[in-house]
Design an enzyme around this catalytic site. Sequence first.
Site, PDB file in Angstrom:
ATOM      1  N   SER A  72       0.771  -0.790   0.570  1.00  0.00           N
ATOM      2  CA  SER A  72       0.136  -0.415   0.054  1.00  0.00           C
ATOM      3  C   SER A  72       1.439   1.387  -0.225  1.00  0.00           C
ATOM      4  O   SER A  72       1.469   1.209   1.009  1.00  0.00           O
ATOM      5  CB  SER A  72      -1.034  -0.391   0.798  1.00  0.00           C
ATOM      6  OG  SER A  72      -1.545   1.021   1.249  1.00  0.00           O
ATOM      7  N   GLY A  73       0.502   2.284  -0.957  1.00  0.00           N
ATOM      8  CA  GLY A  73       1.510   3.730  -0.497  1.00  0.00           C
ATOM      9  C   GLY A  73       2.329   3.248  -1.780  1.00  0.00           C
ATOM     10  O   GLY A  73       3.408   4.416  -2.027  1.00  0.00           O
ATOM     11  N   THR A 131      -1.511   2.318  -7.989  1.00  0.00           N
ATOM     12  CA  THR A 131      -2.865   3.543  -8.615  1.00  0.00           C
ATOM     13  C   THR A 131      -2.349   4.034  -9.215  1.00  0.00           C
ATOM     14  O   THR A 131      -2.602   4.280 -10.354  1.00  0.00           O
ATOM     15  CB  THR A 131      -3.552   4.310  -6.561  1.00  0.00           C
ATOM     16  OG1 THR A 131      -4.157   3.208  -6.293  1.00  0.00           O
ATOM     17  CG2 THR A 131      -4.992   4.383  -7.923  1.00  0.00           C
ATOM     18  N   ASN A 177      -1.132   5.059   3.479  1.00  0.00           N
ATOM     19  CA  ASN A 177      -1.412   6.289   1.509  1.00  0.00           C
ATOM     20  C   ASN A 177      -2.585   6.622   2.199  1.00  0.00           C
ATOM     21  O   ASN A 177      -3.590   6.687   2.560  1.00  0.00           O
ATOM     22  CB  ASN A 177      -1.520   4.919   0.585  1.00  0.00           C
ATOM     23  CG  ASN A 177      -1.722   5.878  -0.613  1.00  0.00           C
ATOM     24  OD1 ASN A 177      -2.139   6.886  -0.113  1.00  0.00           O
ATOM     25  ND2 ASN A 177      -1.924   4.963  -1.198  1.00  0.00           N
ATOM     26  N   SER A 194      -5.233   5.743  -0.474  1.00  0.00           N
ATOM     27  CA  SER A 194      -5.068   4.248  -0.769  1.00  0.00           C
ATOM     28  C   SER A 194      -6.227   3.473  -1.501  1.00  0.00           C
ATOM     29  O   SER A 194      -7.498   4.192  -0.833  1.00  0.00           O
ATOM     30  CB  SER A 194      -5.187   3.867   0.843  1.00  0.00           C
ATOM     31  OG  SER A 194      -5.032   2.454   1.018  1.00  0.00           O
ATOM     32  N   SER A 195      -6.046   2.829  -2.194  1.00  0.00           N
ATOM     33  CA  SER A 195      -7.116   1.846  -2.978  1.00  0.00           C
ATOM     34  C   SER A 195      -7.221   0.851  -1.776  1.00  0.00           C
ATOM     35  O   SER A 195      -6.831   0.234  -1.763  1.00  0.00           O
ATOM     36  CB  SER A 195      -6.997   1.189  -4.324  1.00  0.00           C
ATOM     37  OG  SER A 195      -5.831   2.423  -4.874  1.00  0.00           O
ATOM     38  N   GLY A 244      -1.951  -4.277  -2.383  1.00  0.00           N
ATOM     39  CA  GLY A 244      -0.695  -4.571  -2.199  1.00  0.00           C
ATOM     40  C   GLY A 244      -0.977  -5.906  -0.467  1.00  0.00           C
ATOM     41  O   GLY A 244      -2.113  -5.158   0.463  1.00  0.00           O
ATOM     42  N   GLU A 293      -0.630  -6.224   3.313  1.00  0.00           N
ATOM     43  CA  GLU A 293      -0.800  -5.681   4.372  1.00  0.00           C
ATOM     44  C   GLU A 293      -0.948  -6.487   5.770  1.00  0.00           C
ATOM     45  O   GLU A 293      -1.041  -7.111   5.716  1.00  0.00           O
ATOM     46  CB  GLU A 293      -2.320  -5.156   4.135  1.00  0.00           C
ATOM     47  CG  GLU A 293      -2.049  -3.302   4.333  1.00  0.00           C
ATOM     48  CD  GLU A 293      -3.795  -3.310   3.900  1.00  0.00           C
ATOM     49  OE1 GLU A 293      -3.915  -2.039   3.477  1.00  0.00           O
ATOM     50  OE2 GLU A 293      -4.751  -3.762   4.370  1.00  0.00           O
TER      51      GLU A 293
END
Length: 1016
Positions: A107-108, A112, A157, A160-161, A387, A389
Amino acid sequence: MESALTARDRVGVQDFVLLENYNSEVAFIDNLRRRFRENLIYTYIGSVLVSVNPYKDLEIYSKAQMERYRGVSFYEISPHIYALSDNTYRAMRTERKDQCILISGESGAGKTEASKKILLYYTVTCPTGDHMAALGERLLQSNPVLEAFGNAKTLRNDNSSRFGKYMDVQFDFKGVPVGGHILNYLLEKSRVVHQNHGERNFHIFYQLLEGGDDDLLKSLELERNPQNYNYLVKGNCPRISSINDKNSWKTVMNALLVIGFVEEENLMNIIGGILHLGNTQFGEGEEGETYVTNEDQILTLEKLFGVNSSALTEAVTHKKLTAKGEEMISPLNFEQTLSARDALAKSVYRRTFNWLVEKINQSLAQKDEIHHSRKDFSVIGVLDIYGFEVLQHNSFEQFCINYCNEKLQQLFIELTLQYEQEEYETEGIAWETVQYFDNKIICELIEEKHKGIISIMNEECLRPGETCDASFLEKMEDSIGGHPHFVTHKLANGKTRRVMSREEFRLLHYAGEVSYNVNGETILKQNEGLWHKFAGASKSHCFRRKEVNDQKRSETASTQFKNSLMKLMEILMSKEPSYVRCIKPNDSKQPGKFDEVLVRHQVKYLGLMENLRVRRAGFAYRRRFEAFLQRYKPLCPETWPNWNGCLSDGVSTLVEHLGYTPEEYKLGRSKIFIRFPKTLFTTEDALEAKKPEIALILQKSWRGYTERSKYQLIVIQSAWRGMKGRRRAKRRRQAADLIRRLIKGFIYRHEEYGPENDYYLHHIRYSFLKNVRQNLPKNVLDKSWPTPPALLAEASDQLQRLNMQNMVNKYCNRVQPEWKKQMMQKVVASEIFKDQKDSYPLTVGRLFLDTRLVQRNAFPCASQYGVPVVKYDRRGFKPHTRQLLLTNTFAVIVDRNKIKQRIDYAALRGISVSSLSDGMFVLHMPTSDNKQKGDAVLHSFHVIEVVTKISMMACKINYVNVCPGSIRFSVARGKEGIIDFVRGSELKVAKGKRGHLLVVSVFEPNSRKSLAILVR
Ligand SMILES: Nc1ncnc2c1ncn2[C@@H]1O[C@H](COP(=O)(O)OP(=O)(O)O)[C@@H](O)[C@H]1O
Ligand SMILES: [Mg+2]
């Protein structure tokens, strides 16, 4: 084109495969760091793109940059996400095979952003079709909408998605994007009701409160302050500097418009409704039952969700149980009610999100029927999935996310190895296996039928009666307890046991160890029933999807997720994959900071080192024969400047000349494989060293070429100029000659025809004849004629005469018989009277008639002409009105039907008229003939006509006398009478002096009066 790389681009190696010490993680990370320092965030491992999040805007995404990467081969230019996008696009077009780009990383790490860059690259650089402009816009605009509803600020993030996204872009055979489709995976819906400290709910809630206008908020009964809503306060972080909710709101509203949302779809009612749902208060009754304390809230919800308030209340305060095949509704206690309320909120949000994706898909769907019916388009899929996590408390959702990452890693391993292996095979190169960690074992641990974690979870969920998290954990211990990647508190060794709670199980993922909390896993099950009830009662569009009516036993969330993952893997397996591996350089979202520990961890679990080893196990470098030869041919005299034989022979010749040893390289069927980077570097260095020499050669030959071209140009130019000049001189000479001849001819024009003047005279003749031809007289009366030059005077006369004759002949041929007769009479009249009688000119223009009598055939004899006359007695000159008729042989004077006098033409002695303008005429008869009554003295207004006709009929034209002054005429028996003619002011015929008849004419030439008399 590698020469196009700047010195900066050459920092480190741009492809890890070229790292000399490829087994060293230190060297690997050092290369990453050196490049990162120079803002070179992209590096390849063969065809895999490694990307390090710069956390700052780099000037490398402009349109000009896109153009740089268009159609350029992978290795020819510095690594970039655009190079990967372009390569994928070209592979799709040339090989007509579907492609996919798999973006992974935690993540981050920039997944994306990478996916957005890829999409942008296609919408900007691909050819456009008829509706492409709109489609491109919709493709791009789908992002802000999905991000508003599916992204949130997390600790890692700010954007973050919180869902996985796989997007297909469909291209037609011309490479024009024609449609798109999105698959979404497992939205992290727990965020709707709870956020960790420092995190936020999904962006859309804050955007609505910040950006929505007053009217909208009023209709949703919302207040601006996010602190007033339970679902927004948990993270205690409603606003952050990097996010502008107000602007984002505008962007999202605009994007919704582009995608084709209409207001009636009441999307915001649901978002507002969820906020209100979070604020619903409950009380506990005496018997432990729960009730709603703020009824107003329920009424607002009824309005916003379009659902009956009692159904809604029941949905959150009761649960459905199935016992012995019967369904029962039982009340929930206070705690359970709160969970049910939250579960409902999550469910509503998840379904709204799914509905949103469906709407976007409708908007992106190909409108063209042709593409629907035939599969004549190719796709590029882009996978941007959450991602790996690891949180402090990892729940079911983290389990799914990490499971998904395991699967993707599996796919990555399988496909990269498979591809590598296939390549060696197709090229006929021997291949030795490389050891790497295959995470298949973990995937199986999770998904295996009957034995896997998901199976056990399902069994537990679907078991009738109360579910229990503890029994689930026990079951797992029983079934998979011995698995090397599975640990629980009970199974763990002392050290691990200390950090694990009893409600957790731990999985040793490929990317690290994660402990999952089993608490609450099974609550999912019971809410589905209530959901159906709720959705069935709702009038809102978003809930009226097919699944609402799906009453059959719903699958558990984990099964659903597993199935959707299987499908995703199928989709990805059917395509040619490319990879983007995203790395996060630090946890604090700071530009320029390279946290080595963090990076090392990611490099490890992303398997980048293994990836590199696999790539290097065989050969570090490979290139198609033609590319290799093209690049390095200057290094060998036999191949420079061109190699005309077969490609592999050319490459052999080249590498032999370069002194490659047999173990350094292998020749495949179409590619050369170089085992050590060093070999390649030596070759590259040799090329670098050779470049000035090549440049010199090129320069020389270029100069030679340009000089030669210039010279050729000059030759052509001068030839052309010479030709033009010669032509001009010739024309000038001819003109001077002509002028000279004309002048000479003019001087000698009166001389004999000879060489001095022939041209001039000929010219004069020619000019005159041309002039005559153009100006011939138009008719017989036209007497004009061009003036001839002296030497042509005679010829001119002849010509004029001939022309006149010709015109006369033509004229005569056209004359009709009656007209001929008229003309003959006129000619005779002219002969007799012209210049003799005053009244003649006035009669010239008047036609002679066949008769002047009103009653044409009054007299029976065959008369040719008749005219009224006045006959004067020979003695007393008494006037009598009579008619004069002319036949072929005689004339008669008639008084109506009675013949008074017959005059035979043969006997006619003469005819006399005066020279004045009167109408008197005398027909002279023989005096010897006693039968005759003497000369007839007559008057007619048509005297000229009458006299002309008689003279012609009697053939006695010469017998007409025009007498000036007086006429003598014979009376019977030898006596004579005289008529005197004078001019006077008044017409008069009367007896005058000495028994003469006096005739006074008033004729003055051209006078009106005389004319009037004549025509009477
Ligand atoms: N290529 C890039 N250039 C500049 N900033 C980037 C880039 N990639 C990511 N970022 C920054 O990092 C943040 C997180 O990236 P994002 O793509 O959302 O991560 P992920 O999807 O992997 O969780 C972005 O909001 C952006 O600020
Ligand atoms: Mg993301």
